[in-house]
Design an enzyme around this catalytic site. Structure first.
Site, mmCIF file in Angstrom:
data_model
loop_
_atom_site.group_PDB
_atom_site.id
_atom_site.type_symbol
_atom_site.label_atom_id
_atom_site.label_comp_id
_atom_site.label_asym_id
_atom_site.label_seq_id
_atom_site.Cartn_x
_atom_site.Cartn_y
_atom_site.Cartn_z
ATOM 1 C CB THR A 137 7.446 -5.924 -0.281
ATOM 2 O OG1 THR A 137 7.174 -4.932 -1.302
ATOM 3 C CG2 THR A 137 8.943 -6.166 -0.281
ATOM 4 C CB ILE A 138 4.548 -7.093 -5.034
ATOM 5 C CG1 ILE A 138 4.152 -5.621 -4.970
ATOM 6 C CG2 ILE A 138 3.438 -7.993 -4.530
ATOM 7 C CD1 ILE A 138 3.127 -5.245 -6.042
ATOM 8 C CG ASP A 139 7.408 -2.347 -4.200
ATOM 9 O OD1 ASP A 139 6.523 -2.716 -4.994
ATOM 10 O OD2 ASP A 139 7.394 -1.234 -3.640
ATOM 11 C CG ASP A 141 11.605 -2.337 -1.757
ATOM 12 O OD1 ASP A 141 11.085 -3.198 -1.018
ATOM 13 O OD2 ASP A 141 11.165 -1.168 -1.833
ATOM 14 C CD GLU A 234 4.373 2.521 -7.081
ATOM 15 O OE1 GLU A 234 3.194 2.889 -7.060
ATOM 16 O OE2 GLU A 234 4.879 1.810 -6.197
ATOM 17 N NE ARG A 290 -0.776 -4.135 -2.344
ATOM 18 C CZ ARG A 290 -0.792 -2.921 -1.784
ATOM 19 N NH1 ARG A 290 0.256 -2.127 -1.903
ATOM 20 N NH2 ARG A 290 -1.822 -2.503 -1.118
HETATM 21 O O1 F6P Z 1 3.522 -3.059 -1.426
HETATM 22 C C1 F6P Z 1 4.396 -2.088 -1.896
HETATM 23 C C2 F6P Z 1 3.615 -1.127 -2.699
HETATM 24 O O2 F6P Z 1 2.900 -1.887 -3.588
HETATM 25 C C3 F6P Z 1 4.375 -0.033 -3.436
HETATM 26 O O3 F6P Z 1 4.868 -0.385 -4.676
HETATM 27 C C4 F6P Z 1 3.345 1.057 -3.549
HETATM 28 O O4 F6P Z 1 3.948 2.311 -3.706
HETATM 29 C C5 F6P Z 1 2.612 0.939 -2.290
HETATM 30 O O5 F6P Z 1 2.689 -0.423 -1.904
HETATM 31 C C6 F6P Z 1 1.192 1.404 -2.385
HETATM 32 O O6 F6P Z 1 0.432 0.866 -1.371
HETATM 33 P P1 F6P Z 1 -0.906 1.470 -0.767
HETATM 34 O O7 F6P Z 1 -1.592 2.207 -1.860
HETATM 35 O O8 F6P Z 1 -1.637 0.260 -0.314
HETATM 36 O O9 F6P Z 1 -0.506 2.335 0.358
#
Ligand code: F6P
Length: 359
Positions: A137-139, A141, A234, A290
């Site tokens: 995951t780029i997050d 976390d 975000e 991403r």
């Molecule tokens: O991959 C994690 C993430 O990028 C979060 O930071 C973000 O809130 C979420 O995915 C948004 O993903 P999607 O719009 O594809 O559901």
């Protein structure tokens, strides 16, 4: 327990650069050990709906640097939350998963994803599903690992964006607000912000007030710095918004996460209202973070995780996840990794920013 003959692989959740490098490593290593690999399309959906493709060396040739995932992804969840207890209970999709695995002779699964995808793998263990996880995951976390696949590539995008934005912020004497991803943890914001020389960094871990941000920007003006770069995650929480993230409550995914976004524009409007003597402008990096090619770090991490995942399968160490501890790839129980989600940014990085004079 006999050694698995057929491994199934799936990729779930938000995609990130490096997933394909992991798929390539899994296929190469498994084939080298005489195991067959099949890929399920679109995360858990593919297992529920018996939608799979064979994965051989030719299928993974040339995908090492390519972002996204050749298998596709989704946020399909075969469990549902019991409103009374808050715990996840199986739906009929779990039975369909068991049927697919039996019908297709898949002995073990490798699930590549974030806490949601890996959480499903863990909850399937009591149903007899033998699965190992790879964190992506780029997050960044996910608990139990220093880094997840994709984070480093996202950082590279944010850093380059900040380098580019600096020149126009400087030329126009503006306050440029850059909204980055990071739902519950501010890894991208803090490390991207530090690498790109941001002046204010706002992370979900520490609520902020508009007045604080305004003061920080005014201090820079007083010191003769006629522009500022503000990085906001975000999921950052403004005290004026009840210290809650700005979310579209009506758009909630199968894991119960509302869609986040808008904090950058909200902050710009509030700063303007408060009379900030600089023009605020907003850049939302969104899915740019991403996409694209994986950095060398992510390619290597993903390759190491892919190889390690096959070893875990071979050794019968299921319900575990590959992890990076320092420079070593190790295995951690999925229960432990999931208990550490969302993994917050360490105080050390927040302190580092403060010591640099960054709000
Ligand atoms: O991959 C994690 C993430 O990028 C979060 O930071 C973000 O809130 C979420 O995915 C948004 O993903 P999607 O719009 O594809 O559901």
């Amino acid at each position: 327990m006999p050694e698995p003959k057929r491994i199934g692989v799936l990729t779930g959740g938000g995609d990130s650069p490096g997933i394909n490098a992991a798929l390539r490593a899994i296929v190469r290593r498994a084939r080298g050990l005489g195991m067959e690999v099949v890929g399920f399309r679109d995360g858990w959906r593919g297992v529920v709906e018996d939608d799979l493709v064979p994965l051989g060396p030719a299928d993974v040739a040339g995908i090492l640097p390519v972002g996204g995932t050749i298998l596709g992804t989704s946020r399909t969840n075969p469990f549902q939350k019991d409103p009374a207890t808050g715990s996840w209970t199986p739906t009929s999709k779990v039975d369909r998963i068991l049927e697919t695995l039996k019908r297709r002779g898949v002995d073990a699964l490798v699930a590549i994803g974030g806490d949601d995808t890996l959480g499903v793998a863990h909850r399937l263990a009591p149903h007899g599903v033998r699965a190992v996880g790879i964190p992506q995951t780029i997050d960044n976390d996910i608990g139990g690992t220093d880094y997840a696949i994709g984070f480093h590539s996202a950082l590279a995008v944010v850093t380059e964006a900040l380098d580019r934005l600096h020149t126009t912020a400087h030329a126009h004497h503006r306050a440029l607000i850059v909204e980055v991803m990071g739902r519950d943890a501010g890894w991208i914001a803090i490390l991207g912000g530090l690498a790109g020389g941001a002046d204010v960094i706002l992370v979900p871990e520490e609520p902020f007030s508009v007045a604080d941000v305004k003061r920080a920007l005014e201090r820079r003006l007083e010191a003769g710095r006629r522009f500022s770069i503000i990085v906001v995650a975000e999921g950052a929480r403004a005290v004026e918004l009840g210290s809650k993230p700005l979310a579209a409550e009506t758009r909630v995914d199968a894991f119960g996460h509302p869609q986040l976004g808008g904090i950058g524009y909200w902050l710009a409007a509030e700063l303007e209202k408060a009379g900030l003597p600089l023009t605020p402008r907003v850049t939302v990096l969104a899915y740019l973070q991403r996409g694209g090619v994986a950095t060398p770090f992510d390619r290597l991490l993903a390759t190491r995780f892919g190889i390690a995942a096959v070893e875990l399968v071979r050794e019968g160490k299921y319900d575990a996840m590959t992890a990076l501890h320092g420079t070593a790839v190790v295995a951690v129980p999925l229960a432990e990794a999931l208990a550490g989600c969302p993994k917050p940014v360490p105080q050390e990085f927040l302190e580092l920013a403060r010591n640099l004079g960054v709000r």
